[in-house]
Design a protein around this motif. Structure first.
Motif, mmCIF file in Angstrom:
data_model
loop_
_atom_site.group_PDB
_atom_site.id
_atom_site.type_symbol
_atom_site.label_atom_id
_atom_site.label_comp_id
_atom_site.label_asym_id
_atom_site.label_seq_id
_atom_site.Cartn_x
_atom_site.Cartn_y
_atom_site.Cartn_z
ATOM 1 N N ILE A 118 -23.685 -44.737 -21.402
ATOM 2 C CA ILE A 118 -24.064 -45.637 -22.488
ATOM 3 C C ILE A 118 -23.078 -45.528 -23.651
ATOM 4 O O ILE A 118 -22.721 -46.539 -24.279
ATOM 5 C CB ILE A 118 -25.501 -45.323 -22.949
ATOM 6 N N CYS A 119 -22.603 -44.310 -23.920
ATOM 7 C CA CYS A 119 -21.680 -44.081 -25.041
ATOM 8 C C CYS A 119 -20.220 -44.220 -24.627
ATOM 9 O O CYS A 119 -19.323 -44.036 -25.465
ATOM 10 C CB CYS A 119 -21.935 -42.713 -25.644
ATOM 11 N N ARG A 120 -19.956 -44.549 -23.363
ATOM 12 C CA ARG A 120 -18.603 -44.766 -22.845
ATOM 13 C C ARG A 120 -17.699 -43.570 -23.109
ATOM 14 O O ARG A 120 -16.567 -43.695 -23.546
ATOM 15 C CB ARG A 120 -17.983 -46.014 -23.465
ATOM 16 N N GLU A 121 -18.208 -42.389 -22.785
ATOM 17 C CA GLU A 121 -17.477 -41.147 -23.009
ATOM 18 C C GLU A 121 -16.802 -40.717 -21.713
ATOM 19 O O GLU A 121 -17.286 -39.842 -20.986
ATOM 20 C CB GLU A 121 -18.441 -40.071 -23.511
ATOM 21 N N ASN A 122 -15.657 -41.319 -21.419
ATOM 22 C CA ASN A 122 -15.018 -41.098 -20.127
ATOM 23 C C ASN A 122 -14.623 -39.646 -19.892
ATOM 24 O O ASN A 122 -14.770 -39.121 -18.785
ATOM 25 C CB ASN A 122 -13.791 -41.998 -19.990
ATOM 26 N N GLU A 123 -14.114 -38.980 -20.918
ATOM 27 C CA GLU A 123 -13.709 -37.585 -20.736
ATOM 28 C C GLU A 123 -14.918 -36.710 -20.442
ATOM 29 O O GLU A 123 -14.884 -35.860 -19.540
ATOM 30 C CB GLU A 123 -12.990 -37.076 -21.986
ATOM 31 N N ARG A 124 -15.990 -36.920 -21.176
ATOM 32 C CA ARG A 124 -17.194 -36.138 -20.916
ATOM 33 C C ARG A 124 -17.789 -36.482 -19.553
ATOM 34 O O ARG A 124 -18.333 -35.611 -18.865
ATOM 35 C CB ARG A 124 -18.213 -36.372 -22.034
ATOM 36 N N LEU A 125 -17.712 -37.743 -19.149
ATOM 37 C CA LEU A 125 -18.186 -38.121 -17.816
ATOM 38 C C LEU A 125 -17.408 -37.365 -16.743
ATOM 39 O O LEU A 125 -17.986 -36.893 -15.758
ATOM 40 C CB LEU A 125 -18.037 -39.633 -17.614
ATOM 41 N N GLN A 155 -21.192 -38.311 -9.167
ATOM 42 C CA GLN A 155 -20.013 -37.461 -9.333
ATOM 43 C C GLN A 155 -18.849 -37.951 -8.485
ATOM 44 O O GLN A 155 -17.717 -38.077 -8.983
ATOM 45 C CB GLN A 155 -20.356 -36.021 -8.961
ATOM 46 N N ARG A 156 -19.104 -38.225 -7.227
ATOM 47 C CA ARG A 156 -18.024 -38.660 -6.338
ATOM 48 C C ARG A 156 -17.491 -40.027 -6.760
ATOM 49 O O ARG A 156 -16.274 -40.282 -6.685
ATOM 50 C CB ARG A 156 -18.505 -38.680 -4.884
ATOM 51 N N PHE A 157 -18.382 -40.901 -7.205
ATOM 52 C CA PHE A 157 -17.932 -42.206 -7.698
ATOM 53 C C PHE A 157 -16.994 -42.035 -8.881
ATOM 54 O O PHE A 157 -15.912 -42.624 -8.924
ATOM 55 C CB PHE A 157 -19.145 -43.050 -8.106
ATOM 56 N N TRP A 158 -17.414 -41.229 -9.851
ATOM 57 C CA TRP A 158 -16.611 -41.116 -11.065
ATOM 58 C C TRP A 158 -15.252 -40.459 -10.790
ATOM 59 O O TRP A 158 -14.243 -40.815 -11.405
ATOM 60 C CB TRP A 158 -17.366 -40.342 -12.139
ATOM 61 N N LEU A 159 -15.230 -39.531 -9.860
ATOM 62 C CA LEU A 159 -13.991 -38.822 -9.542
ATOM 63 C C LEU A 159 -13.161 -39.539 -8.472
ATOM 64 O O LEU A 159 -12.076 -39.066 -8.115
ATOM 65 C CB LEU A 159 -14.310 -37.395 -9.078
ATOM 66 N N GLY A 160 -13.659 -40.672 -7.975
ATOM 67 C CA GLY A 160 -12.923 -41.424 -6.965
ATOM 68 C C GLY A 160 -12.834 -40.729 -5.626
ATOM 69 O O GLY A 160 -11.854 -40.881 -4.889
ATOM 70 N N GLU A 276 -16.844 -46.167 -34.057
ATOM 71 C CA GLU A 276 -17.453 -45.920 -35.366
ATOM 72 C C GLU A 276 -17.712 -44.447 -35.641
ATOM 73 O O GLU A 276 -17.898 -44.050 -36.789
ATOM 74 C CB GLU A 276 -18.771 -46.709 -35.483
ATOM 75 N N ILE A 277 -17.733 -43.639 -34.598
ATOM 76 C CA ILE A 277 -17.952 -42.198 -34.756
ATOM 77 C C ILE A 277 -16.864 -41.456 -34.006
ATOM 78 O O ILE A 277 -16.561 -41.783 -32.850
ATOM 79 C CB ILE A 277 -19.343 -41.770 -34.222
ATOM 80 N N ASP A 278 -16.261 -40.473 -34.663
ATOM 81 C CA ASP A 278 -15.299 -39.610 -33.995
ATOM 82 C C ASP A 278 -16.083 -38.591 -33.176
ATOM 83 O O ASP A 278 -16.609 -37.618 -33.702
ATOM 84 C CB ASP A 278 -14.435 -38.901 -35.037
ATOM 85 N N THR A 279 -16.184 -38.849 -31.877
ATOM 86 C CA THR A 279 -17.042 -38.023 -31.031
ATOM 87 C C THR A 279 -16.361 -36.759 -30.544
ATOM 88 O O THR A 279 -16.992 -35.940 -29.888
ATOM 89 C CB THR A 279 -17.534 -38.822 -29.822
#
Length: 279
Positions: A118-125, A155-160, A276-279
């Motif tokens: 939801i927060c589009r945090e690719n590195e954290r994903l 997990q496997r989807f996100w890591l390809g 808008e927020i430095d996450t």
């Protein structure tokens, strides 16, 4: 008018509770254990007073929950006895590492992953996708086996990686009444199953069927959470959390999301608060 005042007072009380947790989070294990649930509850409750998530305070609440969800598993990936710096609420916190814990489980991992979507945090994903499923099993928490297949799918989807389809089929099969032993079947079919079938439609890249599945997911969500007075006042019913997460994924892939619903806060779906927020 009285109902509006009651809702606002309830949200203010939850906000105060979250603030209290942060006052103690570096020194209290209890505060850290309850932080994710408390902040996610508050984020959903914010959507009762701000259904479209158009206010900055609502976005801030969702980001805070996301940061805590990720932090829980980052801390668990390191043995006890050290500290890790985690950025939460635009501040650096030195939190003690935990190793495996009862609350470091598959249910909370799925919540953390949904929040990061939801927060589009690719590195954290990516970091969440590398959390070993064995660590989640070490929690000792009891879940139906489907949830581990669902974790593996995401997990496997996100890591390809290979095997997404096989684990997805296992997750779908595991939600059926002949397989699920621990989860209430009504909750399973109305709340836990819809994000999985939505993800299947996403992988198929069938925009029409994705939207049809999203309509079904929102209808089941409403029917479940309005079925009794107790459910109707539960903050979990305010947002279709899992379907929203998968809809965010589809939105960013260019799927036309044709459904508008109070259960899908528009600013969250469209990532209106980007940057808008430095996450």
């Amino acid at each position: 008018m009285a109902a509006d005042i009651d809702v606002a007072a309830g949200v203010a009380s939850l906000a105060s509770g979250v603030d209290s947790i942060f006052e103690r989070i570096e020194r209290s294990d209890m505060a850290r254990r309850h932080a994710l649930d408390a902040t996610l509850t508050f984020a959903k409750a914010r959507c009762e007073v701000d259904p479209g998530a158009e206010e900055f305070e609502t976005w801030e609440a969702w980001v805070t929950a996301m940061q805590l969800g990720h932090a829980r598993f980052a801390l668990a990936a390191v043995p006890e006895g050290t500290t890790l710096t985690c950025r939460i609420r635009e501040k650096e916190w030195n939190l003690p590492t935990t190793g495996p814990q009862p609350y470091v489980n598959a249910h909370h991992w799925v919540n953390a992953f949904y929040l990061a979507l939801i927060c589009r945090e690719n590195e954290r994903l990516g970091e969440l996708a590398r959390v070993p499923v064995s660590l989640l099993r070490e929690s000792g928490a009891t879940f139906d086996e489907y949830i581990y297949s669902w974790v593996e799918t995401l997990q496997r989807f996100w890591l390809g990686q290979d095997g997404v389809g096989d684990h997805l089929v296992a997750a779908v099969d595991g939600t059926g009444p002949d397989s699920a032993r621990w989860a209430d079947q009504d909750y399973m079919s109305s709340i836990l199953y819809p994000p999985i079938i939505l993800f299947y439609r996403y992988l198929r890249e069938d925009h029409e069927q994705f939207n049809e599945a999203l309509v079904d997911a929102l209808r089941w969500h409403k029917e479940y959470w309005s079925a009794s007075d107790d459910r109707a006042i539960n903050s979990d019913g305010l947002v279709a959390f899992g379907p929203l997460a998968i809809a965010c994924l589809a939105h960013d892939k260019g799927f036309p999301i044709e459904v508008e619903s109070e259960y899908l806060p528009k600013a969250l779906l469209t990532f209106a608060w980007r940057g808008e927020i430095d996450t």
